[in-house]
Design a protein around this motif. Structure first.
Motif, PDB file in Angstrom:
ATOM      1  N   SER A   1       4.776   0.710  -9.920  1.00  0.00           N
ATOM      2  CA  SER A   1       4.485   1.140  -8.555  1.00  0.00           C
ATOM      3  C   SER A   1       2.975   1.064  -8.339  1.00  0.00           C
ATOM      4  O   SER A   1       2.217   1.849  -8.911  1.00  0.00           O
ATOM      5  CB  SER A   1       4.993   2.568  -8.327  1.00  0.00           C
ATOM      6  OG  SER A   1       4.643   3.032  -7.044  1.00  0.00           O
ATOM      7  N   TYR A   2       2.545   0.119  -7.502  1.00  0.00           N
ATOM      8  CA  TYR A   2       1.113  -0.076  -7.282  1.00  0.00           C
ATOM      9  C   TYR A   2       0.897  -0.982  -6.075  1.00  0.00           C
ATOM     10  O   TYR A   2       1.830  -1.648  -5.601  1.00  0.00           O
ATOM     11  CB  TYR A   2       0.458  -0.706  -8.518  1.00  0.00           C
ATOM     12  CG  TYR A   2       0.973  -2.093  -8.842  1.00  0.00           C
ATOM     13  CD1 TYR A   2       0.279  -3.236  -8.437  1.00  0.00           C
ATOM     14  CD2 TYR A   2       2.163  -2.271  -9.551  1.00  0.00           C
ATOM     15  CE1 TYR A   2       0.758  -4.511  -8.724  1.00  0.00           C
ATOM     16  CE2 TYR A   2       2.646  -3.530  -9.840  1.00  0.00           C
ATOM     17  CZ  TYR A   2       1.935  -4.653  -9.431  1.00  0.00           C
ATOM     18  OH  TYR A   2       2.417  -5.921  -9.698  1.00  0.00           O
ATOM     19  N   TRP A   3      -0.336  -0.980  -5.588  1.00  0.00           N
ATOM     20  CA  TRP A   3      -0.775  -1.956  -4.587  1.00  0.00           C
ATOM     21  C   TRP A   3      -1.663  -2.970  -5.269  1.00  0.00           C
ATOM     22  O   TRP A   3      -2.475  -2.618  -6.137  1.00  0.00           O
ATOM     23  CB  TRP A   3      -1.549  -1.276  -3.461  1.00  0.00           C
ATOM     24  CG  TRP A   3      -2.388  -2.246  -2.654  1.00  0.00           C
ATOM     25  CD1 TRP A   3      -1.978  -3.022  -1.625  1.00  0.00           C
ATOM     26  CD2 TRP A   3      -3.768  -2.542  -2.858  1.00  0.00           C
ATOM     27  NE1 TRP A   3      -3.022  -3.804  -1.159  1.00  0.00           N
ATOM     28  CE2 TRP A   3      -4.133  -3.521  -1.906  1.00  0.00           C
ATOM     29  CE3 TRP A   3      -4.749  -2.098  -3.767  1.00  0.00           C
ATOM     30  CZ2 TRP A   3      -5.425  -4.052  -1.820  1.00  0.00           C
ATOM     31  CZ3 TRP A   3      -6.023  -2.615  -3.685  1.00  0.00           C
ATOM     32  CH2 TRP A   3      -6.351  -3.579  -2.729  1.00  0.00           C
ATOM     33  N   SER A   4      -1.509  -4.238  -4.883  1.00  0.00           N
ATOM     34  CA  SER A   4      -2.360  -5.298  -5.421  1.00  0.00           C
ATOM     35  C   SER A   4      -3.000  -6.066  -4.268  1.00  0.00           C
ATOM     36  O   SER A   4      -2.330  -6.431  -3.291  1.00  0.00           O
ATOM     37  CB  SER A   4      -1.559  -6.261  -6.304  1.00  0.00           C
ATOM     38  OG  SER A   4      -2.374  -7.352  -6.698  1.00  0.00           O
ATOM     39  N   SER A   5      -4.279  -6.320  -4.403  1.00  0.00           N
ATOM     40  CA  SER A   5      -4.975  -7.153  -3.423  1.00  0.00           C
ATOM     41  C   SER A   5      -4.599  -8.607  -3.633  1.00  0.00           C
ATOM     42  O   SER A   5      -3.958  -8.979  -4.624  1.00  0.00           O
ATOM     43  CB  SER A   5      -6.482  -6.985  -3.589  1.00  0.00           C
ATOM     44  OG  SER A   5      -6.921  -7.622  -4.789  1.00  0.00           O
ATOM     45  N   GLY A   6      -5.023  -9.445  -2.691  1.00  0.00           N
ATOM     46  CA  GLY A   6      -4.941 -10.878  -2.907  1.00  0.00           C
ATOM     47  C   GLY A   6      -5.998 -11.309  -3.916  1.00  0.00           C
ATOM     48  O   GLY A   6      -7.005 -10.626  -4.118  1.00  0.00           O
TER      49      GLY A   6
ATOM     50  N   ILE B   1       0.822  -1.210   0.000  1.00  0.00           N
ATOM     51  CA  ILE B   1       0.000   0.000   0.000  1.00  0.00           C
ATOM     52  C   ILE B   1       0.857   1.261   0.000  1.00  0.00           C
ATOM     53  O   ILE B   1       0.427   2.325  -0.463  1.00  0.00           O
ATOM     54  CB  ILE B   1      -0.956  -0.014   1.217  1.00  0.00           C
ATOM     55  CG1 ILE B   1      -1.870   1.218   1.214  1.00  0.00           C
ATOM     56  CG2 ILE B   1      -0.173  -0.085   2.506  1.00  0.00           C
ATOM     57  CD1 ILE B   1      -2.865   1.240   2.359  1.00  0.00           C
ATOM     58  N   LEU B   2       2.093   1.152   0.489  1.00  0.00           N
ATOM     59  CA  LEU B   2       2.994   2.312   0.493  1.00  0.00           C
ATOM     60  C   LEU B   2       3.211   2.870  -0.909  1.00  0.00           C
ATOM     61  O   LEU B   2       3.448   4.060  -1.082  1.00  0.00           O
ATOM     62  CB  LEU B   2       4.333   1.923   1.111  1.00  0.00           C
ATOM     63  CG  LEU B   2       4.331   1.597   2.611  1.00  0.00           C
ATOM     64  CD1 LEU B   2       5.650   0.971   3.022  1.00  0.00           C
ATOM     65  CD2 LEU B   2       4.035   2.832   3.430  1.00  0.00           C
ATOM     66  N   ASN B   3       3.111   2.019  -1.918  1.00  0.00           N
ATOM     67  CA  ASN B   3       3.316   2.473  -3.296  1.00  0.00           C
ATOM     68  C   ASN B   3       2.242   3.463  -3.744  1.00  0.00           C
ATOM     69  O   ASN B   3       2.474   4.269  -4.646  1.00  0.00           O
ATOM     70  CB  ASN B   3       3.336   1.279  -4.249  1.00  0.00           C
ATOM     71  CG  ASN B   3       4.520   0.359  -4.000  1.00  0.00           C
ATOM     72  OD1 ASN B   3       5.580   0.807  -3.554  1.00  0.00           O
ATOM     73  ND2 ASN B   3       4.355  -0.928  -4.270  1.00  0.00           N
ATOM     74  N   THR B   4       1.060   3.402  -3.130  1.00  0.00           N
ATOM     75  CA  THR B   4      -0.032   4.287  -3.563  1.00  0.00           C
ATOM     76  C   THR B   4       0.176   5.723  -3.119  1.00  0.00           C
ATOM     77  O   THR B   4      -0.558   6.618  -3.553  1.00  0.00           O
ATOM     78  CB  THR B   4      -1.373   3.778  -3.014  1.00  0.00           C
ATOM     79  OG1 THR B   4      -1.355   3.829  -1.578  1.00  0.00           O
ATOM     80  CG2 THR B   4      -1.640   2.351  -3.461  1.00  0.00           C
ATOM     81  N   LEU B   5       1.145   5.979  -2.261  1.00  0.00           N
ATOM     82  CA  LEU B   5       1.438   7.343  -1.845  1.00  0.00           C
ATOM     83  C   LEU B   5       2.208   8.111  -2.911  1.00  0.00           C
ATOM     84  O   LEU B   5       2.255   9.348  -2.876  1.00  0.00           O
ATOM     85  CB  LEU B   5       2.237   7.344  -0.538  1.00  0.00           C
ATOM     86  CG  LEU B   5       1.550   6.733   0.685  1.00  0.00           C
ATOM     87  CD1 LEU B   5       2.529   6.651   1.849  1.00  0.00           C
ATOM     88  CD2 LEU B   5       0.314   7.519   1.077  1.00  0.00           C
ATOM     89  N   LYS B   6       2.799   7.389  -3.854  1.00  0.00           N
ATOM     90  CA  LYS B   6       3.607   8.017  -4.894  1.00  0.00           C
ATOM     91  C   LYS B   6       2.756   8.239  -6.138  1.00  0.00           C
ATOM     92  O   LYS B   6       2.031   7.338  -6.566  1.00  0.00           O
ATOM     93  CB  LYS B   6       4.807   7.130  -5.238  1.00  0.00           C
ATOM     94  CG  LYS B   6       5.648   6.764  -4.020  1.00  0.00           C
ATOM     95  CD  LYS B   6       6.610   5.637  -4.331  1.00  0.00           C
ATOM     96  CE  LYS B   6       7.345   5.165  -3.077  1.00  0.00           C
ATOM     97  NZ  LYS B   6       8.199   3.985  -3.325  1.00  0.00           N
TER      98      LYS B   6
END
Length: 368
Positions: free
Chosen positions: A144-149, A129-134
């Motif tokens: 650079s992204y967040w992925s769910s399961g 989730i830290l990637n979504t701050l950028k």
């Protein structure tokens, strides 16, 4: 006020309060209180600044008490000529006036400061989730992204929880950008069907997300929602399956007391060919609002949301002095400023003459 019609003294108090309640700018109430000593006593004695602030920002009603801070917490000390009750009313007048003005006049900016929790993560820390701050979907040529399961059921939701830059933030918009997997065949976009937003305050101490590899199923044994008291939930907004930053404006600006915001991602639309499971991926989240400066701080007193509002006058003075010095450094010399203003005045006179309006009086010292 002698020789003039003073409606505060002529009318009944309820009617005077109704008239002054038509003012919706805290600066106007401050000007009213400066007209005369009787008007000042009327404005302060009837808590008009507090009522104005509560009318504009109902969330402030959760404030249980108020403290003025000067290095240490100072209680209201009674003075011989003033009662303790009146001193409390004067304090409320000052604090609510600055609070309402601060919420109204702060510049809008991105209010996110850190990521706290994701309901699931496929590959940690690469897809944290830290990637979504950028901003954007690539950082240093890497995705650079967040992925769910992955889920076989497309109705399973996901949540992303963030810490705001201040415990008091007036939020107006939230922006969400779905992620397009440009490294997969067909360039699929793993969007959600809809989004919803919640704000609130923690009822226990919450640590922000970190890159220590502890984001795991074990950390999700207790529902994260049990750690937060949610005070506002937005309506659902449809999310377009497109790799763009999509902007969602709230019906009304929401005052978040406590500094926690959650993005609910509802429904899944994209399967991954590799395993046939549904995923949601987000590359960037942005929260647009007005954070209060360090002049104000909030301590949550209990789970019901009652809080203690702290007001630091010295912080306000420091902020104002720094703003003045910044403006002084960036502004033009006064003589040059007057010269430019004079030119603008002559241009206006010439234009007025050409239009047949006649010449007017020009103030060479007027501002832009």
């Amino acid at each position: 006020m002698e020789g003039c019609g003073d409606f505060v003294q002529c009318l009944l108090p309820d009617m005077s309060i109704k008239i002054l309640s038509c003012l919706d700018d805290p600066s106007d109430l401050i000007r009213v209180s400066a007209v005369s000593s009787s008007w000042r006593q009327f404005v302060i004695g009837n808590d008009l600044c507090k009522h104005l602030c509560l009318r504009r920002f109902p969330e402030i009603s959760s404030v249980g008490n108020m403290i003025e801070v000067e290095n240490t917490v100072l209680p209201v000390v009674s003075q011989p000529e003033k009662s303790t009750e009146w001193l409390c009313l004067e304090r409320n007048h000052r604090v609510y006036a600055f609070l309402s003005r601060g919420l109204s006049n702060c510049m809008t900016e991105d209010c996110l400061i850190d990521a706290i929790h994701a309901s699931s993560t496929d590959n940690y820390p690469e897809e944290s989730i830290l990637n979504t701050l950028k901003p954007g979907d690539r950082v240093e040529r890497r995705a650079s992204y967040w992925s769910s399961g992955g889920q076989s059921d497309p109705t399973v939701p996901e949540t992303l929880t963030y810490k705001l830059i201040s415990k008091l933030c007036l939020i107006s918009e939230i922006h969400v950008q779905p992620f397009q997997a440009y490294f997969q065949f067909g360039f699929p976009i793993y969007s959600a069907k809809a989004v919803r937003f919640r704000v609130g305050h923690p009822n226990v101490k919450i640590d922000v997300e970190s890159d220590n590899g502890q984001e795991s199923v074990a950390g999700q044994a207790r529902s994260f929602s049990d750690k937060v008291v949610w005070t506002y939930t937005s309506p659902e907004f449809p999310l377009v399956q497109d790799n763009i930053l999509q902007k969602f404006k709230l019906p009304e600006p929401v005052l978040c007391i406590g500094g926690i915001l959650q993005v609910e991602l509802l429904g899944r639309v994209q399967k991954q060919q590799l395993d046939g499971l549904y995923y949601i991926c987000v590359s960037h989240v942005q929260v647009v609002g007005r954070p209060l400066l360090s002049t104000f701080d909030v301590d949550i007193l209990d789970e019901s949301g009652k809080c203690s509002l702290k007001y630091c006058p010295k912080e306000r003075l420091l902020c104002e002095s720094s703003n003045k010095s910044t403006k002084g450094e960036s502004s033009s010399p006064p003589r040059f400023h007057r010269f430019r203003a004079s030119l603008r005045g002559w241009e206006q006179m010439i234009l007025s003459t050409l239009l047949g309006a006649g010449a007017g009086v020009v103030d060479d010292d007027s501002d832009d």
